[in-house]
Design an enzyme around this catalytic site. Sequence first.
Site, PDB file in Angstrom:
ATOM      1  N   CYS A   1       0.771  -1.311  -0.068  1.00 38.21           N
ATOM      2  CA  CYS A   1      -0.151   0.117  -0.091  1.00 38.21           C
ATOM      3  C   CYS A   1       0.720   1.218  -0.148  1.00 38.21           C
ATOM      4  CB  CYS A   1      -0.966  -0.008   1.278  1.00 38.21           C
ATOM      5  SG  CYS A   1      -2.214   1.251   1.512  1.00 38.21           S
TER       6      CYS A   1
ATOM      7  N   ASP B   1      -8.761  -2.760  -8.253  1.00 40.40           N
ATOM      8  CA  ASP B   1      -8.390  -1.507  -7.104  1.00 40.40           C
ATOM      9  C   ASP B   1      -9.041  -0.264  -7.674  1.00 40.40           C
ATOM     10  OD1 ASP B   1      -6.980   0.222  -5.843  1.00 40.40           O
ATOM     11  OD2 ASP B   1      -5.160  -0.965  -5.583  1.00 40.40           O
TER      12      ASP B   1
ATOM     13  N   HIS C   1      -7.690  -3.633  -4.239  1.00 45.37           N
ATOM     14  CA  HIS C   1      -6.406  -3.177  -3.280  1.00 45.37           C
ATOM     15  C   HIS C   1      -6.229  -4.019  -2.102  1.00 45.37           C
ATOM     16  CE1 HIS C   1      -3.809   0.110  -2.183  1.00 45.37           C
ATOM     17  NE2 HIS C   1      -4.252   0.006  -1.065  1.00 45.37           N
TER      18      HIS C   1
END
Length: 275
Positions: A152, A209, A241
């Site tokens: 991330c 995502d 994601h």
Amino acid sequence: MTVNTTQNKPGERFAPAASPTCPTAIHTPDDTLLVAETTIPTQGDSMPACFARPKEETRDLPIVIVVQEIFGVHEHIRDICRRLALQGYLAIAPELYFRQGDPNDYDDIPTLFNELVTKVPDAQVMADLDHVACWAARHGGDANRLLLTGFCWGGRIAWLYAAHNPQLKAAVAWYGRLNGDKTLNSPKHPLDIAVDLSAPVLGLYGAKDTGIPLESVESMRQALRAANARAEIVVYPDAGHAFNADYRPSYHQQSAKDGWQRMLAWFAQYGGQKP
């Protein structure tokens, strides 16, 4: 690797902004590992960090720096270190927000991002990671086998660090943002530094995502090809994601397992383990 899947065990702490925790959260046993907390001298400060390594091996271990998600060094990142240690690595996760604040003080992602994460300068992070690499080399790690992975927020950092440190052997970026607004703290993004990569990078992304559109992934591929960079991007069609975040609803087990094996193979290919 054998793991148990369970909810929080005693001593585990997930970031409040990541709540609620899902029952798929993985807990990796540490019976054969040395797992500890430490501080790393960096730029006049002492940065907290956690690390894990095989208990019986104390020298010349390949090093993997683990760069946190937006949530900081919480239980998921600690478990990532344990998983890597079981593979024979010295894995260390530094708390890269420590000067600006504590992610555990925030209960929601937007506030965490706006009030803490955006205040952390990329230049500060790059310098801190350099000091992490030096610390690891002095504490049982092999400086000639320096690797890095990030998730991330840390996925974006993985790309940037691969252009920053020529001693880095390889990096793996899990769903790191590739482009965005430029600020004083974040003057460049991965798309801007594709031509500067000095280490091979594996990028792992999810087609679903919503925060990292496929158009930006394709733009990054084109930039990497134009730069003749040693890099590969894998997109998982059924993943969104944070598909490796086993403690969150975003977890996609099949994609996460494949990504983990690809990461280990990438590290092995570029010097992560002895022949």
